[in-house]
Every structure is written in structure tokens, then in C-alpha cells.
Design a protein around this motif. Sequence first.
Motif, short mmCIF file in Angstrom:
data_model
loop_
_atom_site.label_atom_id
_atom_site.label_comp_id
_atom_site.label_asym_id
_atom_site.label_seq_id
_atom_site.Cartn_x
_atom_site.Cartn_y
_atom_site.Cartn_z
N ARG A 84 17.48 36.99 48.47
CA ARG A 84 18.34 35.88 48.02
C ARG A 84 17.68 34.53 48.30
NH1 ARG A 84 22.28 39.03 50.60
NH2 ARG A 84 22.39 37.53 52.33
N THR A 85 17.08 34.40 49.47
CA THR A 85 16.43 33.15 49.86
C THR A 85 15.21 32.87 48.99
OG1 THR A 85 17.20 33.47 52.12
CG2 THR A 85 15.41 31.88 51.79
N ARG A 87 14.57 34.00 46.00
CA ARG A 87 15.04 33.71 44.63
C ARG A 87 15.57 32.28 44.54
NH1 ARG A 87 18.70 38.08 43.59
NH2 ARG A 87 20.34 36.58 43.90
#
Length: 152
Positions: A84-85, A87
Motif C-alpha cells: 500500500r505504501t 503504491r
Amino acid sequence: MLEICPISLKEANAFVEQHHRHHKPVTGHKFSIGCTDGEKIVGVAIVGRPVSRYLDDSWTLEVNRLCTDGTRNACSMLYAAAWRTARAMGYHKLVTYILESENGASLRAAGWKCVGRAGGLRWTGKRRPSVDLCPAQMKLRFEVTDGNGGQK
């Protein structure tokens, strides 16, 4: 209940030094994240540029170290948070490697795919360390991607 938290490279490396089975701390990173049980850090992920120059395309990062104290679900939570980070920072692919003797359940639980064997048993060439830095086993490469194939 586990939560993701920011952590410095110095703190993450100290955790790796204390808990990792076969790797030492790293010298640099793009970012590091921690996993806490509300009282203490139970795991860390250190993410940086890919070690393989062939994957270092400016769109790909690598989880260079992931280490926990054995807390249930901490590994998969850290792998998912690392993606997530990455991306959110604009990267299209995240890769990591595990020993062939490891099962990869945490990676699969976080949505990663095994793309096959990678590397050899040992480092080779002029820069080969005099002492092996990890067990002499084949590695498996796992990756997660946003589907853009490393292109914008």
C-alpha cells in the motif's frame, strides 16, 4: 490488536539485528514500517531499491528485510502495508525473496504471487562476500503489481 506504525531505519535495523534468523541489517532504504501490538514493536519491514540491477527500473521496490518476533499475522500485515505504501508513492511493483525452504503463506495471504525460483545458492563474481550472508539455498521470488507492467 495489531497496528502499522512508522519506524526509522535505525529502529528497524535494531529489530532485525535482534530477531532475524539469517540476515543482518541493511545500509539504506526508501521507507520502513513497523507493526505494533499496542505496547511494543512486534515486526518490521524495510523496503528499498531492488538488489538486482535488472529490476531497478525506477518503478519497482523490494522488501529487503521483513522480520517479526513470531506474532501471529504480523508478517502478512507488514507485506500488505508495504505494498500500500509503495503504491501510494507511485511504484508499480514490489518484490521480495524467501528461502526455498519457507512456505510463503504470509505473502500469499497478503495477495502476493510466487513467480518462481531466483538467483543461485550463493553470491558470485568479484563482489562476492568472503562469508555467505544467508543460507546457501535457492530463493523464491514473490511479487505484487498494480498491473501496469512497470510502466506509467
